[in-house]
Enzyme design. Structure first.
Site, PDB file in Angstrom:
ATOM      1  N   LYS A  95       0.839  -1.202   0.000  1.00 13.39           N
ATOM      2  CA  LYS A  95       0.000   0.000   0.000  1.00 13.39           C
ATOM      3  C   LYS A  95       0.874   1.252   0.000  1.00 13.39           C
ATOM      4  O   LYS A  95       0.507   2.263  -0.590  1.00 13.39           O
ATOM      5  CB  LYS A  95      -0.948  -0.004   1.208  1.00 13.39           C
ATOM      6  CG  LYS A  95      -1.819   1.250   1.251  1.00 13.39           C
ATOM      7  CD  LYS A  95      -3.293   0.997   1.317  1.00 13.39           C
ATOM      8  CE  LYS A  95      -4.122   2.255   1.084  1.00 13.39           C
ATOM      9  NZ  LYS A  95      -4.883   2.702   2.235  1.00 13.39           N
ATOM     10  N   GLY A 108       0.518 -17.146  -7.578  1.00 21.83           N
ATOM     11  CA  GLY A 108      -0.164 -17.814  -6.482  1.00 21.83           C
ATOM     12  C   GLY A 108       0.790 -18.084  -5.335  1.00 21.83           C
ATOM     13  O   GLY A 108       1.974 -17.751  -5.412  1.00 21.83           O
ATOM     14  N   ASP A 168      -3.717 -17.926   6.365  1.00 20.32           N
ATOM     15  CA  ASP A 168      -3.559 -18.400   4.993  1.00 20.32           C
ATOM     16  C   ASP A 168      -3.260 -19.889   4.886  1.00 20.32           C
ATOM     17  O   ASP A 168      -3.418 -20.479   3.822  1.00 20.32           O
ATOM     18  CB  ASP A 168      -2.405 -17.639   4.304  1.00 20.32           C
ATOM     19  CG  ASP A 168      -2.695 -16.153   4.167  1.00 20.32           C
ATOM     20  OD1 ASP A 168      -3.744 -15.712   4.668  1.00 20.32           O
ATOM     21  OD2 ASP A 168      -1.873 -15.452   3.558  1.00 20.32           O
ATOM     22  N   HIS A 193     -22.124  14.766   0.256  1.00 20.99           N
ATOM     23  CA  HIS A 193     -21.790  15.447  -0.978  1.00 20.99           C
ATOM     24  C   HIS A 193     -20.604  16.366  -0.779  1.00 20.99           C
ATOM     25  O   HIS A 193     -20.541  17.051   0.232  1.00 20.99           O
ATOM     26  CB  HIS A 193     -23.008  16.256  -1.427  1.00 20.99           C
ATOM     27  CG  HIS A 193     -22.898  16.773  -2.809  1.00 20.99           C
ATOM     28  ND1 HIS A 193     -22.783  15.935  -3.894  1.00 20.99           N
ATOM     29  CD2 HIS A 193     -22.862  18.031  -3.296  1.00 20.99           C
ATOM     30  CE1 HIS A 193     -22.698  16.672  -4.988  1.00 20.99           C
ATOM     31  NE2 HIS A 193     -22.749  17.944  -4.656  1.00 20.99           N
TER      32      HIS A 193
END
Lengths: 649, 519
Positions: free
Chosen positions: B92, B314, B356, B494
């Site tokens: 990031k 992967g 993971d 807005h």
């Protein structure tokens, strides 16, 4: 293809229960003026607003259609109960006036209760008698007699349907335009009157109202310009290299922004034309209950009549009424198209407009001072407001607290000139004076309601602030006159609110739905250098409504990932939620101070609409690495007094 | 110059399997007896650390082992796992560097006079990013210390159901035993096995963030989100980047959104070689890499010269050197992931797996963190709540960010049937793009709903700036069972991009033009 709504059914069979006088299916305006049946397929598709019409069962829709036919098809329509003495009085009144009327006795039809319920939705009145005159909801017995006495009834009866328009909207801002477009979509004949009275500095602009021309749009773009200045500083830390000398060119920015605004003005005109809405660039003023005088720039007067009116004239910046203010000061009406860089600027006021303007001017490299009479961001959460202010202070904005200007003098003309401002303390005899190039007043806004003939037709306004009180269907005290947007009393002054209210009003007026505008949990964002987004209650308000011991406040400071490498202030951004302990820890207030606060707040608002609780926040997975994820891991309560400075990830 | 991401044939990267010699030292107690620790966590990534800290906070005696096997290119890093060191965080930050490049270009439209040339210095960025990562590594160690979690920098493998043998960098062995063991070893990038020169000359996301020198012209064979993210920021900081992909981009994501993502990247200078599979990589005398590939569409062979080849094809779970069979923990033989139940328990009741490495779990930091925390709470009696893996929001930080939560349009149609699904969509233009004259052709939102009123929201997909920030709150809305009607009743903020979500009026079924015009 999306299912188009079924075409309107044939005139309802004159069911035996439906009124003594029977139904005369004469003028059914909806179809005469191109209702759904004659509208092109595209319009039909838009008409089917899912979730609104579909909410009601077929049967209920059928009742609604029958009632609408009765109301639209009869000059005087009385919903009554045969035994009700008030109903009898009303019937006698009309008989004595020699006026034909139609009656539906709710106690004599099979589905009377049902009818009464739908009638309540249509008219917002539960009781009988319930009287409609020329399609306008009159009210009950008392209001009818009152109208008879003050002449309103006679006027209504005279006016028949020979109006030029179904709806005239005064004011072409966000609310007015959305209402106009929606009404036109529903096949109605609509006119919009819009006229910009030049500011004391002679600034004027095109169609679209405050938001587009002198509000949200140019403000956010100038805020973006300031953020880009910050980004330029950050970028070096992220490896970008270029000449150190970076200057800002006010004229180039303003021209680019004004070009964008012109394209929006043009877009609005085009849309109105496409939707078949008549647009007149004239000043509207009531002369009779159903007649309006439109005065053009050149002074040419034209008169138009309509069955219904919507006031959406909005507000304009307030002046202080001190020597020199209108002559030398500017407001937000002038700033965004100022042809020269304002230079050293004094911003008077602590409204969000004041802080936003001060913030981006400082971000563009100008010397900015804010003069504050009392508190920052009144009506916002004060803890957040103070944090907004202190961040600005750390980033070079000077604050002069508890002072009000007394005079503004011009020392030198020019673009910009040189002004001398005298101010005095609100707490003592102390005075200060300062020299500035520009003085920007942002001390509040006044409704544009005092010069439009409202008194002639009897529309009540709050004399103090010029605001228009309305009921929960945006109706003024004069039944065929409605109001939306910033002119409303006690409603949020926000573009999306006006848009929503305008759209829903048109749908209710022309039978597409009965949904009312919900003014609770309206989110907003203040685009100060560190943006502040919120929804629901401030901490003060929550304490006032629920008591301190019944609420729990969760909060934390945080450090956006992008700020770390850029070396920007740690422990500055702040997140806070307020929960109601006795309602499953439901979130009643949401507050965030940090980059992209507006983008973050929006989704949480949708969640609050669905009854968001603290537990659900805990159960939701964060998106890593974002600022928004901080709300899924809030653990520290304010009452615990624990340290909220951030360490680690 | 270019970066290539290649999607290669399914291949297995083989780790050197360590041999924990049987010379058992220390007080390894047999299963059932007194253990050293209440909880042993293998793997100091997001999930492992969250679990360890939570357990310690509940008064338990906890140990964490963590060991980073150097990548084939020799890259290694500190405590904190993939996210902190070679994942979300550096990614990031480099994405932010690329965004800042766009902002410098925007700035002149907003009146800022920036003198040309504007150049990017990879070393400076990499150093700044790495310094931040190192400060996080340090922070994690301090946090473990503060909570009295014992940290071992050792490579762990099972000796028996309750005992783990750890080997330090210098080869020293330690035996650790615990009542409960949590496996949270995560995964590592996959290398292709049958491509000549692949592991010799190619790098992966394990290396890219720690490169001392700019990767130059880069080619990446890939289709994973990592591939597009890396290709995006490399293009954004001015490198010539090519993505090679065998089939579709962003497998598992909504395909309409995925193709918009690649369309945007293409229009911003990233090259794509679609339907291409690399066959070999050779090093040229000048040090550059020559990549040869098969173009499946034309049936021809193509070649190109690059400075760097980045594989993003992967990831493989880190289970091969754990000696799981010693403990009796079962894995899926196809992908070597550990089989777990809703309680995160493996085939051995006191051994758990999170993150993971566990079969069927989303490979995302916040899911691992929450799973780890909830697991500790269940183990030590604070709560019985199970981890809810549905409606997990995520964001792909491609140049135009893609955030989503819930079902993709394809999944919704598969589950509920075309006739029961209503999709509302819009092409919108962020206000900031107008003045900057940026192209907004791919700024697109779609909300996938049930067609039956009140039209429950099944999925939300957002392509545009700050997508992660936009999606987070709506993810909660979906968690609260938001319907289309409720979202439409929400008042917008807005002017933002996220307000476009609450203004979605056009259904795909209607066939109307979904381009937002005006305000």
């Amino acid at each position: 293809m999306e299912q188009p709504p079924s075409p309107p059914p044939p005139p309802p069979p004159t069911s035996p229960g439906l009124g003594k006088a029977g139904v005369v299916p004469s003028r059914r305006l909806g179809t005469v003026r191109g209702g759904p049946m004659s509208s092109p397929p595209e319009r039909r598709a838009r008409l089917s607003s899912p979730g609104t019409s579909r909410q009601f069962s077929e049967a209920r829709e059928e009742v609604r259609r029958r009632l609408r036919d009765l109301i639209e098809g009869n000059r005087v329509m009385i919903f009554s109960k045969s035994y009700c003495p008030h109903s009898t009085r009303v019937k006698e009144l009309f008989s004595s006036l020699g006026i034909d009327y139609n009656i539906l006795e709710l106690d004599q039809v099979d589905d009377g209760a049902n009818v009464q319920e739908v009638l309540t939705e249509i008219s917002n009145q539960k009781t009988v008698p319930n009287i409609f005159v020329n399609k306008v909801h009159m009210g009950g017995c008392d209001r009818t007699f009152q109208a008879h006495q003050n002449g309103l009834l006679q006027k209504l009866l005279q006016e028949d349907v020979a109006h030029d328009y179904d709806l005239i909207i005064i004011g072409g801002g966000s609310g007015g335009l959305s209402c106009a477009k929606e009404a036109a979509n529903l096949g109605k004949k609509v006119m919009v009157l819009d006229f910009v009275v030049p500011s004391p500095q002679d600034t004027t602009w095109g169609l679209g109202g405050t938001c587009v021309n002198v509000g949200c749009v140019p403000k956010k773009l100038m805020h973006q310009a300031a953020l880009l200045g910050q980004a330029l500083q950050d970028s070096r830390k992220f490896g970008w290299a270029y000449n150190q000398q970076v200057k800002h060119n006010w004229e180039a920015m303003t021209e680019a922004i004004q070009n964008h605004i012109s394209s929006l003005n043009w877009g609005y005109r085009l849309t109105l034309r496409e939707e078949g809405v008549a647009y007149v660039n004239s000043y509207g003023e009531f002369v009779e209950p159903h007649k309006i005088k439109a005065t053009s720039k050149k002074g040419q007067e034209t008169f138009y009549t309509a069955a219904k009116f919507v006031i959406a004239t909005g507000e304009r910046p307030r002046y202080l009424g001190i020597p020199g203010d209108k002559e030398y000061c500017i407001t937000s009406d002038d700033l965004f198209s100022l042809p020269y860089c304002p230079g050293r600027t004094l911003v008077v006021g602590a409204s969000y407009v004041a802080l936003e303007c001060a913030g981006f001017l400082a971000g563009l490299g100008l010397d900015v001072t804010v003069m504050v009479r009392s508190i920052l961001l009144r009506d916002f959460d004060q803890e957040m407001a103070e944090k907004v202010g202190s961040y600005m202070e750390q980033h070079g904005v000077k604050f002069l607290r508890k002072f009000i200007p007394v005079t503004v003098q011009q020392l030198e003309k020019g673009s910009p000139g040189i002004l001398k401002v005298m101010a005095r303390s609100t707490e003592g005899p102390e005075t200060v004076e300062g020299i500035y190039n520009t003085v920007l007043l942002a001390v509040g806004r006044d409704s544009c309601t005092r010069k439009m003939g409202l008194e002639k037709i009897g529309v009540k306004i709050n004399e103090k602030n010029g605001k228009i009180p309305v009921n929960d269907v945006e109706q003024t005290n004069v039944p065929h006159v409605y109001a939306i947007g910033d002119v409303l009393e006690g409603k949020p002054e926000l573009t999306p609110v006006a848009i929503q209210a305008g759209k829903l009003l048109a749908r209710r007026l022309f039978g597409a739905s009965s949904e009312k505008c919900d003014y609770t949990n309206v989110p907003t964002t203040v685009f100060t250098p560190l943006e502040y987004g919120c929804c629901g209650l401030s901490e003060e308000k929550a304490i006032e409504v629920y008591n301190k011991e019944n609420i729990e406040v969760y909060h934390t400071l945080f450090w956006p990932l992008e700020w770390t490498v850029a070396g920007r202030d740690n422990n500055t951004c702040y997140a806070k939620i307020i929960c109601n302990k006795f309602d499953s820890d439901r979130v009643i207030g949401f507050h965030i101070l940090g980059p992209n606060a507006g983008e973050i707040t929006q989704g949480f608002t949708a969640a609050m609409k669905c009854g968001l609780t603290k537990q659900q926040l805990n159960d939701t997975i964060g998106i890593h690495p974002t600022c928004g994820e901080i709300f899924t891991t809030l653990q520290i309560t304010k009452s615990s007094g624990l340290d909220i400075t951030q360490k680690g990830c | 110059m270019a970066v290539v991401v290649l999607r290669g044939p399914r291949g297995h990267f083989r780790w050197r399997v360590p041999t924990c010699t049987r010379g058992v030292r220390g007080a390894a107690s047999p299963a059932g007896g007194q253990q050293d620790f209440d909880l042993l966590v293998i793997g100091g990534g997001s999930g492992g650390l969250a679990c360890a800290k939570e357990a310690a906070q509940l008064g338990k005696k906890v140990a964490v082992t963590d060991y980073v096997e150097p990548s084939p290119q020799g890259t290694r890093w500190g405590l904190g796992g993939t996210c902190v060191n070679v994942g979300c965080i550096p990614k990031k930050l480099m994405h932010q560097a690329a965004l800042l490049g766009d902002m410098i270009r925007d700035a002149h439209h907003y009146g800022w006079e920036v003198a040309q040339p504007v150049q990017h210095d990879w070393n400076k960025m990499a150093e700044a990013v790495q310094n931040h990562v190192k400060s996080l590594n340090w922070g994690h160690r301090v946090q473990l210390q503060d909570r009295k979690v014992k940290y071992f920098n050792i490579k762990a493998s099972f000796v028996d159901k309750h005992t783990v043998c750890g080997v330090t960098k210098s080869g020293k062995e330690t035996l650790l035993s615990a009542d409960h063991i949590v496996i949270a070893t995560g995964g590592r990038p996959k290398y292709p096995t049958h491509i000549e020169g692949a592991s010799e000359y190619g790098i992966t996301s394990d290396d890219i963030f720690w490169l001392k020198e700019s990767p130059g012209k880069t080619s990446k064979p890939a289709t994973a989100d990592v591939a597009l993210e890396c290709a995006g920021f490399l293009t954004g900081i001015g490198l010539d980047t090519t993505v090679m992909m065998r089939s579709i981009p962003l497998r598992g994501f909504d395909q309409q959104m995925s193709s918009l993502v690649t369309e945007h990247m293409e229009s911003h200078g990233t090259r794509f070689l679609k339907g291409c599979v690399p066959s070999r990589i050779e090093k040229l005398p000048a040090g550059q890499l020559q990549v040869t590939w098969d173009d499946h569409a034309s049936g021809k062979e193509g070649t190109g010269i690059f400075d760097t080849v980045l594989w993003a094809i992967g990831r493989v779970p880190e289970t091969r050197n754990l000696n799981l069979e010693k403990a009796g923990v079962n894995t899926n033989p196809k992908n070597q992931k550990i089989l777990v139940d809703a309680q995160e328990a493996t085939s051995v009741p006191h051994i758990f797996a999170i993150g993971d490495v566990a079969e069927g779990r989303p490979e995302l930091t916040p899911t691992a963190i929450m799973a780890g925390k909830l697991l500790a709470q269940r183990l030590y009696g604070k709560s019985s709540a199970l981890m809810d893996y549905s409606n997990v929001p995520t964001t792909v930080f491609t140049p135009l960010e893609y955030g989503c939560v819930g079902l993709s349009e394809e999944e919704a149609v598969t589950v509920h049937g075309q006739e029961h699904v209503e999709v509302y969509h819009a092409y919108y233009k962020p206000l900031e793009f107008t003045v900057a004259e940026r192209d907004a052709s791919q700024c697109y939102i779609k909300m996938v709903c049930l067609r039956e009123p009140p039209q429950l929201v099944l999925g939300l997909h957002f392509l545009g700036p700050n997508a992660g920030e936009v999606i987070q709150g709506f993810a909660l809305g979906i968690k609260c069972g938001a319907s289309y009607t409720q979202v439409m009743q929400t008042v917008g903020i807005h002017p933002t991009c996220s307000e476009e979500v609450v203004k979605l009026r056009i259904s795909k079924r209607s066939g109307l033009d979904p381009t937002v015009t005006g305000c």
